[in-house]
Design a protein around this motif. Structure first.
Motif, PDB file in Angstrom:
ATOM      1  N   VAL A   1     -39.043  53.234  12.261  1.00 28.68           N
ATOM      2  CA  VAL A   1     -39.223  52.283  11.169  1.00 28.68           C
ATOM      3  C   VAL A   1     -37.878  51.866  10.592  1.00 28.68           C
ATOM      4  O   VAL A   1     -36.850  52.522  10.813  1.00 28.68           O
ATOM      5  CB  VAL A   1     -40.096  52.886  10.039  1.00 28.68           C
TER       6      VAL A   1
ATOM      7  N   GLU B   1     -46.353  47.014   2.178  1.00 30.18           N
ATOM      8  CA  GLU B   1     -46.675  48.440   2.165  1.00 30.18           C
ATOM      9  C   GLU B   1     -47.887  48.722   3.055  1.00 30.18           C
ATOM     10  O   GLU B   1     -47.882  49.669   3.846  1.00 30.18           O
ATOM     11  CB  GLU B   1     -46.952  48.917   0.738  1.00 30.18           C
TER      12      GLU B   1
ATOM     13  N   LYS C   1     -49.282  50.841  10.501  1.00 30.51           N
ATOM     14  CA  LYS C   1     -48.520  51.345  11.653  1.00 30.51           C
ATOM     15  C   LYS C   1     -48.577  52.869  11.686  1.00 30.51           C
ATOM     16  O   LYS C   1     -48.744  53.489  12.738  1.00 30.51           O
ATOM     17  CB  LYS C   1     -47.052  50.901  11.559  1.00 30.51           C
TER      18      LYS C   1
ATOM     19  N   GLU D   1     -39.180  50.364   5.350  1.00 28.22           N
ATOM     20  CA  GLU D   1     -40.472  50.965   5.696  1.00 28.22           C
ATOM     21  C   GLU D   1     -40.458  52.472   5.413  1.00 28.22           C
ATOM     22  O   GLU D   1     -41.440  53.022   4.909  1.00 28.22           O
ATOM     23  CB  GLU D   1     -40.785  50.709   7.172  1.00 28.22           C
TER      24      GLU D   1
ATOM     25  N   THR E   1     -47.036  48.511   6.729  1.00 31.70           N
ATOM     26  CA  THR E   1     -46.281  49.703   7.133  1.00 31.70           C
ATOM     27  C   THR E   1     -47.214  50.890   7.323  1.00 31.70           C
ATOM     28  O   THR E   1     -47.122  51.627   8.314  1.00 31.70           O
ATOM     29  CB  THR E   1     -45.219  50.055   6.068  1.00 31.70           C
TER      30      THR E   1
END
Length: 212
Positions: free
Chosen positions: A183, A161, A167, A187, A164
């Protein structure tokens, strides 16, 4: 179940006028900023001839057309993500809708005040989108910080998590909407939990003055 669309934009761009036209209501649409404070809501049925034919064919006792719920949200200004112009309250109203209709003024009229004193549609879009991005950046950063304890323990779900969301944080720092991030399904499931503003579909509505 109806689709909810939030009508947003800078003050005095025609949000309430559009809302009234779509819903046949008469909420105030005045020539001064923040005429709208509390959001107005209107539900509009979406007629579909195919539905009527299906209803007749199946001899349905009741026919319920699809509906769109429009929410007239007060104008956002630069600094809304920091609370400027009651921005936090207005941003929370946007968070509750399924999609965003962003009204952009492209007409010139010296009698109708523009918050920046001049008409610049692209700048107006940048201002609104930046405030949405900054609000989402705060949300993501807070969640990333909250995951630190579990990440240090080696929790695999927490690590995934956080990776993700890092990003996502980079996308926001680059001034981009969350919807621009490519994604995986896994994600995306993580991102959806944050109920972000910039992951919602955005429709840009250009407000042009009608010719007399």
């Amino acid at each position: 179940m109806s689709l909810s669309i939030g009508i947003v934009g800078l003050p005095n761009v025609g949000k309430s006028t559009l809302f009234n036209a779509l819903t046949k209501k008469s909420v105030p649409a005045q020539n001064y900023p923040f005429c709208t404070i509390d959001p107005s809501v209107g539900v509009v049925a979406v007629p579909d001839a195919r539905l009527l034919k299906l209803s007749e064919f199946s001899k349905s006792a009741k026919t319920m057309p699809s509906a769109i719920e429009f929410v007239d949200i007060a104008g956002l200004v630069k600094g809304a993500s920091e609370g400027e112009g009651l921005g936090n309250k207005f941003l929370s109203n946007i968070r509750e809708v399924d999609a965003i209709a962003e009204v952009v003024r492209i007409f010139e009229d010296s009698d109708i005040i523009h918050v920046d004193g001049k008409i610049d549609p692209l700048k107006d879009i940048e201002v609104i989108n930046l405030e949405l991005i900054l609000a989402d950046l705060q949300t993501a950063a807070k969640r990333i910080a909250n995951l630190n304890k579990e990440v240090k323990k080696g929790d695999k779900e927490a690590i995934f998590e956080q990776e993700t969301l890092l990003k996502l944080e980079k996308i926001f720092q680059d001034g981009k909407l969350a919807s621009s991030l490519e994604v995986s399904e896994k994600e995306m499931a993580v991102i959806k939990l944050l109920n972000l503003l910039t992951i919602k579909p955005i429709l840009y509505v250009l407000n042009k003055k009608a010719k007399k």
